[in-house]
Design a protein around this motif. Structure first.
Motif, PDB file in Angstrom:
ATOM      1  N   LEU A  22       0.876  -1.180   0.000  1.00  0.00           N
ATOM      2  CA  LEU A  22       0.000   0.000   0.000  1.00  0.00           C
ATOM      3  C   LEU A  22       0.908   1.222   0.000  1.00  0.00           C
ATOM      4  O   LEU A  22       1.584   1.501   0.988  1.00  0.00           O
ATOM      5  CB  LEU A  22      -0.914  -0.009   1.229  1.00  0.00           C
ATOM      6  N   LYS A  23       0.958   1.928  -1.126  1.00  0.00           N
ATOM      7  CA  LYS A  23       1.841   3.083  -1.249  1.00  0.00           C
ATOM      8  C   LYS A  23       1.245   4.291  -0.538  1.00  0.00           C
ATOM      9  O   LYS A  23       0.054   4.356  -0.284  1.00  0.00           O
ATOM     10  CB  LYS A  23       2.084   3.401  -2.726  1.00  0.00           C
ATOM     11  N   GLU A  24       2.097   5.261  -0.256  1.00  0.00           N
ATOM     12  CA  GLU A  24       1.656   6.510   0.362  1.00  0.00           C
ATOM     13  C   GLU A  24       0.747   7.257  -0.603  1.00  0.00           C
ATOM     14  O   GLU A  24       1.037   7.324  -1.801  1.00  0.00           O
ATOM     15  CB  GLU A  24       2.866   7.385   0.702  1.00  0.00           C
ATOM     16  N   PRO A  25      -0.343   7.834  -0.103  1.00  0.00           N
ATOM     17  CA  PRO A  25      -1.222   8.626  -0.972  1.00  0.00           C
ATOM     18  C   PRO A  25      -0.464   9.823  -1.552  1.00  0.00           C
ATOM     19  O   PRO A  25       0.430  10.366  -0.913  1.00  0.00           O
ATOM     20  CB  PRO A  25      -2.327   9.115  -0.031  1.00  0.00           C
ATOM     21  N   GLU A  40      -2.112   3.802  -4.480  1.00  0.00           N
ATOM     22  CA  GLU A  40      -1.968   2.562  -5.243  1.00  0.00           C
ATOM     23  C   GLU A  40      -1.687   1.409  -4.282  1.00  0.00           C
ATOM     24  O   GLU A  40      -0.855   1.523  -3.395  1.00  0.00           O
ATOM     25  CB  GLU A  40      -0.831   2.683  -6.256  1.00  0.00           C
ATOM     26  N   ALA A  41      -2.427   0.327  -4.494  1.00  0.00           N
ATOM     27  CA  ALA A  41      -2.233  -0.885  -3.694  1.00  0.00           C
ATOM     28  C   ALA A  41      -1.950  -2.037  -4.643  1.00  0.00           C
ATOM     29  O   ALA A  41      -2.435  -2.049  -5.780  1.00  0.00           O
ATOM     30  CB  ALA A  41      -3.484  -1.183  -2.872  1.00  0.00           C
ATOM     31  N   THR A  42      -1.170  -2.998  -4.183  1.00  0.00           N
ATOM     32  CA  THR A  42      -0.971  -4.221  -4.947  1.00  0.00           C
ATOM     33  C   THR A  42      -1.717  -5.330  -4.234  1.00  0.00           C
ATOM     34  O   THR A  42      -1.532  -5.550  -3.036  1.00  0.00           O
ATOM     35  CB  THR A  42       0.528  -4.573  -5.066  1.00  0.00           C
ATOM     36  N   LEU A  52      -4.246  -1.959  -7.741  1.00  0.00           N
ATOM     37  CA  LEU A  52      -5.558  -1.376  -7.472  1.00  0.00           C
ATOM     38  C   LEU A  52      -5.364   0.112  -7.261  1.00  0.00           C
ATOM     39  O   LEU A  52      -4.531   0.520  -6.444  1.00  0.00           O
ATOM     40  CB  LEU A  52      -6.173  -2.011  -6.224  1.00  0.00           C
ATOM     41  N   THR A  53      -6.105   0.944  -8.005  1.00  0.00           N
ATOM     42  CA  THR A  53      -6.038   2.391  -7.817  1.00  0.00           C
ATOM     43  C   THR A  53      -7.224   2.840  -6.973  1.00  0.00           C
ATOM     44  O   THR A  53      -8.362   2.482  -7.244  1.00  0.00           O
ATOM     45  CB  THR A  53      -6.045   3.138  -9.171  1.00  0.00           C
ATOM     46  N   LEU A  54      -6.925   3.601  -5.935  1.00  0.00           N
ATOM     47  CA  LEU A  54      -7.940   4.084  -4.997  1.00  0.00           C
ATOM     48  C   LEU A  54      -7.908   5.598  -4.973  1.00  0.00           C
ATOM     49  O   LEU A  54      -6.845   6.203  -4.828  1.00  0.00           O
ATOM     50  CB  LEU A  54      -7.659   3.526  -3.601  1.00  0.00           C
ATOM     51  N   GLY A  56      -9.334   9.414  -3.549  1.00  0.00           N
ATOM     52  CA  GLY A  56      -9.913  10.115  -2.411  1.00  0.00           C
ATOM     53  C   GLY A  56      -9.845   9.292  -1.134  1.00  0.00           C
ATOM     54  O   GLY A  56      -8.788   8.808  -0.749  1.00  0.00           O
ATOM     55  N   LYS A  57     -10.992   9.090  -0.501  1.00  0.00           N
ATOM     56  CA  LYS A  57     -11.049   8.409   0.791  1.00  0.00           C
ATOM     57  C   LYS A  57     -11.196   6.888   0.681  1.00  0.00           C
ATOM     58  O   LYS A  57     -11.336   6.206   1.689  1.00  0.00           O
ATOM     59  CB  LYS A  57     -12.209   8.976   1.610  1.00  0.00           C
ATOM     60  N   GLN A  58     -11.153   6.321  -0.533  1.00  0.00           N
ATOM     61  CA  GLN A  58     -11.338   4.883  -0.699  1.00  0.00           C
ATOM     62  C   GLN A  58     -10.308   4.059   0.069  1.00  0.00           C
ATOM     63  O   GLN A  58     -10.591   2.930   0.449  1.00  0.00           O
ATOM     64  CB  GLN A  58     -11.289   4.502  -2.186  1.00  0.00           C
ATOM     65  N   ALA A  59      -9.119   4.590   0.306  1.00  0.00           N
ATOM     66  CA  ALA A  59      -8.054   3.830   0.960  1.00  0.00           C
ATOM     67  C   ALA A  59      -7.946   4.103   2.455  1.00  0.00           C
ATOM     68  O   ALA A  59      -7.086   3.539   3.129  1.00  0.00           O
ATOM     69  CB  ALA A  59      -6.713   4.136   0.287  1.00  0.00           C
ATOM     70  N   ASP A  60      -8.814   4.963   3.001  1.00  0.00           N
ATOM     71  CA  ASP A  60      -8.659   5.421   4.380  1.00  0.00           C
ATOM     72  C   ASP A  60      -8.594   4.305   5.420  1.00  0.00           C
ATOM     73  O   ASP A  60      -7.860   4.400   6.386  1.00  0.00           O
ATOM     74  CB  ASP A  60      -9.775   6.401   4.761  1.00  0.00           C
TER      75      ASP A  60
END
Length: 95
Positions: A22-25, A40-42, A52-54, A56-60
């Motif tokens: 999970l990369k830094e926003p 970006e998450a793998t 996986l591209t997230l 706004g707040k999708q990755a919170d």
């Protein structure tokens, strides 16, 4: 559905996978001219991995190591790489 079954331009993608990175926003400018956050998450399952591209707040609520379920996702090719996204109708939850 398994990651290995994903192909470009698929809609209504439902799958379960583990977040292995999970990369830094980061702040990006959208094609509509608004600033938003991109994370970006793998994801990985028994069959493979995908980015996986997230937006706004999708990755919170997400962390590396989480098992997640994606409902209503979509696939696209970006810079010759297959990626998974959620869009406005998709959802993601930790299981």
């Amino acid at each position: 559905m398994q990651i290995s079954e994903l192909k470009p331009a698929m809609n209504e993608v439902n799958l379960k996978a583990k977040i292995i990175e999970l990369k830094e926003p980061r702040e990006v400018m959208t094609k509509f001219g608004t600033a938003t956050t991109l994370t970006e998450a793998t994801l990985e399952d028994d069959s493979g991995s995908i980015k996986l591209t997230l937006w706004g707040k999708q990755a919170d609520e997400l962390e590396e190591g989480n098992e997640i379920e994606i409902i209503g996702g979509f696939t696209k090719e970006f810079r010759e790489e297959l990626q998974l996204g959620l869009g406005k109708k998709g959802s993601i939850k930790v299981i």
